[in-house]
Each structure stands twice: as structure tokens, then as C-alpha cells.
Motif scaffolding. Structure first.
Motif, PDB file in Angstrom:
ATOM      1  N   ALA A  15       0.854  -1.193   0.000  1.00 58.40           N
ATOM      2  CA  ALA A  15       0.000   0.000   0.000  1.00 58.40           C
ATOM      3  C   ALA A  15       0.886   1.239   0.000  1.00 58.40           C
ATOM      4  O   ALA A  15       2.038   1.196   0.448  1.00 58.40           O
ATOM      5  CB  ALA A  15      -0.916   0.005   1.229  1.00 58.40           C
ATOM      6  N   ASP A  16       0.343   2.321  -0.504  1.00 51.07           N
ATOM      7  CA  ASP A  16       1.079   3.578  -0.572  1.00 51.07           C
ATOM      8  C   ASP A  16       0.968   4.292   0.779  1.00 51.07           C
ATOM      9  O   ASP A  16      -0.134   4.651   1.210  1.00 51.07           O
ATOM     10  CB  ASP A  16       0.488   4.450  -1.682  1.00 51.07           C
ATOM     11  N   ILE A  17       2.094   4.475   1.462  1.00 55.29           N
ATOM     12  CA  ILE A  17       2.077   5.192   2.732  1.00 55.29           C
ATOM     13  C   ILE A  17       1.954   6.685   2.431  1.00 55.29           C
ATOM     14  O   ILE A  17       2.876   7.299   1.913  1.00 55.29           O
ATOM     15  CB  ILE A  17       3.339   4.898   3.570  1.00 55.29           C
ATOM     16  N   VAL A  18       0.790   7.231   2.757  1.00 55.48           N
ATOM     17  CA  VAL A  18       0.507   8.639   2.452  1.00 55.48           C
ATOM     18  C   VAL A  18       0.559   9.515   3.696  1.00 55.48           C
ATOM     19  O   VAL A  18       0.491  10.746   3.595  1.00 55.48           O
ATOM     20  CB  VAL A  18      -0.856   8.792   1.748  1.00 55.48           C
ATOM     21  N   GLY A  19       0.651   8.886   4.853  1.00 57.12           N
ATOM     22  CA  GLY A  19       0.732   9.643   6.091  1.00 57.12           C
ATOM     23  C   GLY A  19       1.642   8.951   7.083  1.00 57.12           C
ATOM     24  O   GLY A  19       1.630   7.715   7.177  1.00 57.12           O
ATOM     25  N   LEU A  20       2.427   9.733   7.794  1.00 54.71           N
ATOM     26  CA  LEU A  20       3.261   9.198   8.869  1.00 54.71           C
ATOM     27  C   LEU A  20       3.361  10.243   9.964  1.00 54.71           C
ATOM     28  O   LEU A  20       3.865  11.349   9.736  1.00 54.71           O
ATOM     29  CB  LEU A  20       4.664   8.844   8.360  1.00 54.71           C
ATOM     30  N   SER A  21       2.835   9.914  11.126  1.00 50.03           N
ATOM     31  CA  SER A  21       3.009  10.803  12.273  1.00 50.03           C
ATOM     32  C   SER A  21       3.915  10.099  13.277  1.00 50.03           C
ATOM     33  O   SER A  21       3.745   8.908  13.553  1.00 50.03           O
ATOM     34  CB  SER A  21       1.662  11.166  12.913  1.00 50.03           C
ATOM     35  N   ILE A  22       4.880  10.841  13.794  1.00 52.06           N
ATOM     36  CA  ILE A  22       5.832  10.311  14.771  1.00 52.06           C
ATOM     37  C   ILE A  22       5.599  11.052  16.075  1.00 52.06           C
ATOM     38  O   ILE A  22       5.681  12.288  16.120  1.00 52.06           O
ATOM     39  CB  ILE A  22       7.284  10.475  14.298  1.00 52.06           C
ATOM     40  N   ALA A  23       5.288  10.306  17.129  1.00 51.60           N
ATOM     41  CA  ALA A  23       4.836  10.923  18.368  1.00 51.60           C
ATOM     42  C   ALA A  23       5.643  10.458  19.574  1.00 51.60           C
ATOM     43  O   ALA A  23       6.234   9.383  19.587  1.00 51.60           O
ATOM     44  CB  ALA A  23       3.354  10.604  18.594  1.00 51.60           C
TER      45      ALA A  23
END
Length: 287
Positions: free
Chosen positions: A257-265
Motif C-alpha cells: 500500500a502507498d504510505i501517504v501519512g506518517l506521524s511520529i509521536a
């Protein structure tokens, strides 16, 4: 036409009521791979880190969190990116970008939640928005924050990776009530098959990843809350994955799948924070 990627620096700390998240996000912006091709926008965040946050309508720091949520949403709507990287901050940083991306991809966004904890508490269980953020995105959580979600995420489109299921608390039981899919760390040690099967079964083509760094083992990665020096007892589930395993998981899913979002917390760089605090007490830095 090449996809437009936007980076948001969102040093939000009020969702976990912990000022250390602010500096953790600031440093994270320097640590991640840099790119002159990708625009970075800083979301305005209240930087009065010594203030006591009032409980407003059941949520600590509600008014500030709402202002910052609205600011992030306006930036995303103005920029109209195809992909979003979010550098935070406590876990509540994922609400605006994941809501935006789910709308961008017609409600068909898959959400991979890399976290030792599920973040699906309700306002009856908690006063902290970072424990409710996924619940908000599912249309539950805290009503005033859930009402802000324009594109509710479907329960079948959520998968927890690295969840410490055996240590779920009463506030975490939406996992079972909604029958949300998950894989515990042991299932992910050798391969990513359980996640890939979920991707294939639900025909997920676009994926947003919430990467709470505390999904990692404090023996493997030290810049997380449970690795605080001299801490005696964490009081919540402690992650068990390694950084190498998370890298493999994200590499594997990116082929499906195309990773369109990445949040690092929840970056907690203890050595850097402690050194900074120590140096601040030395006179030459205050002249």
C-alpha cells in the motif's frame, strides 16, 4: 504528476499534559531525513510550558488543543498535500492529518497504529486527549473532538501493531467493543504477515501510519517515556518491538500500500533534555 508531500512540525504537548513533548518534537525535526523538496510548516502551539492546564469540559487544555487542531486543519486544507509527515508532540497530533487524508482518499484510508496503547479512551475514562485520539477519529472518544472529524475512519480500516493486548485497561476496551484488528509484539517478531493480510483483505491502497515511539522496547530505544533515567515503574504497558522490526514492518507494508501519512509521536530524548536543563543553570548561558 509527482505527489506533493507536506511536513508539519506540531510540538503539541497539551494532549498528554507533558511539556517534554515540545522539545522532543523540536529535536525530531532535526533528526528525520531532511529534504529540500518537501515543504515544512510549523503549526502554532502555545509554548507556555510552565502553565497548569485547566480541565475544560472533561479535557485538560481543551481550548488550546482545539486552537491547535483548527490551525493544523486550516494548513492542510490550504496546502492540499497528497502525503503528510507529522513531527510531534503527543499522540493527539494525528487527528487533523488522518482526518484530512481519509477525506483525500475518499474514506478508504487504512490506519496502521504502531503503539503499545490503543488511544481509544472515552471522556468517561480519561481527561487527556492523547489517550482518545484514535477514538476521536472513529467518531467516539471525546465528543467535542470527535465532532471535528469530517471523515470518520471505519473500524475495519484500523490495525494495531505492537499493542500490548494483555495489559489493556478499562479505558482501552473500545478495542474489544469495536472488534479492532491487532497484532501483539510476539506475532511481529519474525514477519509482518498479519498486517499484510489485513491490507489485502480490506483492499487498502492508501495507508496512514501513527508511530508512537513507545511501541519500542526501552532496551532497544532510549528516547521514550518508559526509558526515563531512574524511573521506578512506568504505570502502563511498555513496548516490546525493536526499531529494526518497525523498519521491516513499514518496508513490508509499503510494498502493498502507498504510505501517504506518517506521524511520529512522543519522542523523549532524555539525554538531550537533561543536558539542556543542566546547562541552563550555568551562569554563562544566562548572561
Amino acid at each position: 504528476m509527482k505527489n506533493k508531500t507536506l511536513r508539519l512540525l506540531l510540538p503539541q504537548w497539551q494532549g498528554g499534559n507533558n511539556a517534554d513533548y515540545y522539545f522532543g518534537a523540536e529535536l525530531l525535526a532535526h533528526i528525520v531525513p531532511q529534504s529540500e523538496k518537501t515543504k515544512m510548516i510549523r503549526v502554532p502551539v502555545n509554548a507556555d510550558l510552565d502553565q497548569e492546564l485547566p480541565i475544560e469540559h472533561g479535557i485538560e487544555g481543551e481550548s488550546q488543543l482545539m486552537e491547535q487542531l483548527d490551525a493544523a486543519t486550516k494548513i492542510l486544507e490550504a496546502e492540499q498535500p497528497d502525503k503528510v509527515i507529522v513531527l510531534g508532540g503527543d499522540c493527539s497530533i494525528s487527528q487533523a492529518p488522518f482526518d484530512y487524508l481519509n477525506g483525500r482518499y475518499d474514506g478508504k484510508l487504512g490506519v496502521l497504529w504502531l503503539d503499545a496503547h490503543p488511544d481509544v479512551a472515552t471522556i468517561e475514562d480519561s481527561t487527556r486527549d492523547h489517550e482518545m485520539v484514535l477514538g476521536n477519529l472513529l467518531g467516539r472518544g471525546a465528543p467535542q473532538f470527535a465532532d471535528k472529524v469530517k471523515n470518520i475512519i471505519q473500524a475495519k480500516n484500523v490495525f494495531f501493531a505492537g499493542l500490548i493486548y494483555d495489559e489493556l485497561r478499562p479505558r482501552d476496551q473500545e478495542v474489544n467493543r469495536l472488534n479492532l484488528r491487532y497484532a501483539v509484539p510476539k506475532q511481529l517478531k519474525e514477519n509482518s504477515q498479519s498486517i499484510l493480510q489485513w491490507v489485502q483483505e480490506n483492499d487498502i491502497q492508501h495507508l496512514a501510519v501513527h508511530f508512537d515511539l513507545d511501541v519500542l522496547s526501552p532496551q532497544d530505544f532510549r528516547s521514550i517515556y518508559p526509558a526515563e533515567p531512574y524511573l521506578e515503574g512506568f504505570g502502563a504497558a511498555v513496548g516490546e518491538l525493536t526499531l529494526k522490526e518497525v523498519t521491516r514492518i513499514l518496508t513490508d507494508v509499503s510494498q502493498e500500500a502507498d504510505i501517504v501519512g506518517l506521524s511520529i509521536a512522543e519522542h523523549m530524548p532524555w539525554d538531550a533534555m537533561n543536558l539542556r536543563n543542566a546547562l541552563s543553570k550555568i551562569s554563562i548561558f544566562n548572561d
